[in-house]
Design an enzyme around this catalytic site. Structure first.
Site, PDB file in Angstrom:
ATOM      1  N   SER A 143     -23.944 -48.155 -45.163  1.00 41.10           N
ATOM      2  CA  SER A 143     -23.334 -48.628 -43.911  1.00 41.10           C
ATOM      3  C   SER A 143     -21.977 -47.964 -43.784  1.00 41.10           C
ATOM      4  O   SER A 143     -21.426 -47.478 -44.786  1.00 41.10           O
ATOM      5  CB  SER A 143     -23.155 -50.149 -43.996  1.00 41.10           C
ATOM      6  OG  SER A 143     -22.302 -50.620 -42.964  1.00 41.10           O
ATOM      7  N   TYR A 156     -20.882 -58.014 -48.468  1.00 42.68           N
ATOM      8  CA  TYR A 156     -21.561 -56.885 -47.815  1.00 42.68           C
ATOM      9  C   TYR A 156     -20.815 -55.579 -48.093  1.00 42.68           C
ATOM     10  O   TYR A 156     -21.422 -54.567 -48.461  1.00 42.68           O
ATOM     11  CB  TYR A 156     -21.635 -57.167 -46.308  1.00 42.68           C
ATOM     12  CG  TYR A 156     -22.489 -56.212 -45.514  1.00 42.68           C
ATOM     13  CD1 TYR A 156     -23.870 -56.398 -45.406  1.00 42.68           C
ATOM     14  CD2 TYR A 156     -21.926 -55.123 -44.848  1.00 42.68           C
ATOM     15  CE1 TYR A 156     -24.660 -55.530 -44.654  1.00 42.68           C
ATOM     16  CE2 TYR A 156     -22.703 -54.252 -44.105  1.00 42.68           C
ATOM     17  CZ  TYR A 156     -24.069 -54.463 -44.003  1.00 42.68           C
ATOM     18  OH  TYR A 156     -24.853 -53.603 -43.262  1.00 42.68           O
TER      19      TYR A 156
END
Ligand code: NAD
Length: 261
Positions: A143, A156
């Site tokens: 990401s 995350y």
């Protein structure tokens, strides 16, 4: 048909980015192992639809990516059924948003397990076969949060930075075994994972969903448009192609300029 004769596992492929990658790989001739959560009949419809459309073998594993034994069993099942796992896409992911002090321990463990440890266990299980055949492609879906942080995303961001590190180590551990490992770092992609964040923002600020989506983009990305799962699938296809045989240990952003700032 660039992937004829190859076999792939795409984790978290019942939805979003993983589904787009699995679909593209099957259309290019690869046998595909789907994986992920969802309603049993809907998944079977998806599996059969993709198999019928492409004429390739499409299987489904319900393995829970937070459980190492289930991950190992999925890889073994794919090797047994397909004769090989040539391509592994570690894509399954979940999110939880809270300040560090409020972050539930159980959510921390779950996000790290699914977004990071699962990629380690799947890679560990798939690499021996790839090494033996001297051909393997590992694509880790990281990401923009693998490169930069955002508030309230401790688990995350830690997991995504971790998977970028895992990608680099895997690349150099197997640099001369015919195996490449690369990471893709998407910016905002409009999938159920992000829709949940948009809906939460709209509810919290009492604004229309469309406004919340635009605000979400504007906050991070110079380019005010979502990346599509299909464009990410095209990048994944490049990374598993023969033309990318010396591309390894790389992190490819597709993020509308998010991390260029
Ligand atoms: P999504 O919610 O649409 O899909 C996630 C997939 O993972 C689903 O198939 C789900 O069933 C599966 N999954 C979740 N927990 C699982 C578990 N324990 N075991 C097995 N499968 C499980 O999300 P998405 O947006 O397509 O995300 C895919 C990947 O892309 C994730 O790793 C995510 O972090 C990453 N990503 C997404 C965006 C975005 O903007 N959507 C941006 C950057 C990175």
């Amino acid at each position: 048909m660039q992937l004829q004769g190859k076999a792939a596992i795409v984790t978290g492929s019942t939805s979003g980015i993983g589904l787009a990658i699995a679909t593209r790989f099957a259309r290019e001739g690869a046998k595909v192992m789907l994986n992920g959560f969802g309603e049993k009949d809907a998944i079977e419809k998806l599996r059969r639809g993709l198999a019928d459309e492409t004429g390739v073998e499409v299987r489904f594993s319900p393995a829970d990516m937070s459980k190492p034994a289930e991950i190992r069993a999925m890889v073994a099942e794919a090797e047994e059924a397909f004769g090989a796992v040539d391509i592994l896409v570690n894509n399954a992911g979940i999110q939880h948003v809270a300040l560090v002090e409020d972050f539930p321990d159980e959510r921390w463990e779950a996000v790290i397990a699914v977004n990071l440890s699962a990629a380690f266990y799947a890679t560990k299980a798939a690499v021996p076969g790839m090494k033996k055949r001297r051909w393997g492609r590992i694509v880790n879906i990281a990401s923009a949060h693998g490169l930069v942080a955002s508030t309230q995303k401790a688990a995350y961001v830690a997991a995504k930075h971790g998977i970028v590190g895992l990608t680099k180590v895997t690349a150099i551990d197997y640099a001369n075994d015919g195996i490449t490992a690369n990471a893709i770092c998407p910016g905002w992609v409009l999938t159920p994972l992000v829709q949940k964040q948009i809906d939460a923002r709209a509810a919290a600020q009492k604004i229309p969903v469309a406004q919340a989506a635009e605000d979400l983009l504007r906050e991070k990305q110079p380019m005010l448009q979502f990346t599509s799962p299909e464009d990410l699938a095209a990048l994944a296809l490049f990374l598993v192609s023969d033309a990318a045989k010396t591309v390894t240990g790389a992190t490819y952003t597709m993020d509308g300029g998010w991390t260029a700032q």
